[in-house]
Enzyme design. Sequence first.
Site, PDB file in Angstrom:
ATOM      1  N   GLU A 116      -3.437   7.631  -4.193  1.00  0.00           N
ATOM      2  CA  GLU A 116      -3.202   6.143  -3.524  1.00  0.00           C
ATOM      3  C   GLU A 116      -3.066   5.181  -4.558  1.00  0.00           C
ATOM      4  OE1 GLU A 116      -6.108   4.347  -0.029  1.00  0.00           O
ATOM      5  OE2 GLU A 116      -6.740   4.060  -1.962  1.00  0.00           O
ATOM      6  N   TYR A 164       0.879  -1.131  -0.127  1.00  0.00           N
ATOM      7  CA  TYR A 164       0.050   0.143  -0.063  1.00  0.00           C
ATOM      8  C   TYR A 164       0.938   1.255  -0.016  1.00  0.00           C
ATOM      9  CZ  TYR A 164      -3.164   3.757   1.591  1.00  0.00           C
ATOM     10  OH  TYR A 164      -4.069   4.617   1.552  1.00  0.00           O
TER      11      TYR A 164
END
Length: 387
Positions: free
Chosen positions: A199, A109
Amino acid sequence: MKLHEYQAKEVFRKSGIPVPNGVVVASTDEVDGVIRQINGPPWVVKAQVHAGGRGKGGGVRVAHSPDNVKTATMDILSHPLVTKQTGPEGKKVLRVLIEEGAEIEGEYYLAMVMDRSKARPVMIFSPAGGMDIEEVAEKTPGLVQREHVNMQVGWMPYQGRTLAYRLNPQPGPDTLKELMAVMDKLYHIFIDYDCSLVEINPLVITKQGRVLAVDAKMDLDDNALFRHKDMRGLADPMEKDPLEREADKYGINYIRLEGNIGAMVNGAGLAMATMDVIKMAGAEPANFLDVGGGASEEMITKGFEIITRDERVKAILINIFGGILRCDVLARGVLAAAKKIEIRVPLIVRLEGTNVEEGRRILEESDLEFLVAKDMAEAAELVAKQG
Ligand code: GDP
Ligand code: MN
């Protein structure tokens, strides 16, 4: 302003963050042509909606033959997609991204967001990618690393090393270098496009040791959009709530919320205070609506119409402190709306300020049924009784 995955990946591509080859389609007829351009099998077929959790909701499919790609595309386009973020009614899917499938070794992530409490952007990195990051942060906070950016110097190479070298086991040196380059580019995208969020979940390391952004999310700060005129065309009005879309057309600040007390207020401060009052009375606001200081009768009519069209609304509170917006203008606007649409829910009115007598007279002489609150406290009490 949120971008779709395929739009964000286009930005990534331009900025040098590696992304899989892919083409976006709007119908199954286009699939044959696309498959010839994109390497596979496997191919990945992905619903393009502004909502996360598509994977779990069936909006991301790995297909091993051209026929599979076609059926997956058809299937995704023909049902609303329901994920944790869409609500039970789901979201209509108008476009599908078909990509070259990656052979994934590990999912990570990586994101940059604004940390408002520190007034600095922060890079967030985790080896627990591909999952719900909020859940990872809650259950295994040790797996989420953060590096804040000092805006006087920008993102520094040592910060990338701090994040990357904590990985255990360590990827090879070339992979680490690519990973740190992606972090640096992510920071520059965040700044160059005035983002509130960029993101990548998951950022993957492939079996070949390459770093690849398999997913992409970008949210641009609306207040900075005037600096990015070329990006405006990427806004997708179909992603907005239909009532919010309608409000936008008239320049009304309206945000739909989860509760059932509709509120029409002038001024953002009073609107927020009114929402607090509604909550403190034990009810939940159905919307935020600031008709603005200089609202015209037409804007009032429109605003009121939008609230009444929300079928969850069980009562409406009008809370106006007449300053520039005069109470008589408000009253006429409400009456005009009431003429067009039947109001089936109790109406609570609290008026103060400029031309308040005139405003009250107009309402009282009409055949509109409403309850008058003399102050905020009484308004709250009346609201709580309806909710
Ligand atoms: P999201 O669920 O909306 O966040 O959609 P993602 O784009 O993140 O995809 C969800 C999951 O699908 C990823 O975490 C991967 O596990 C899987 N996935 C996506 N692309 C590929 C791919 O190219 N190859 C493989 N094997 N899996 C993929
Ligand atoms: Mn994802």
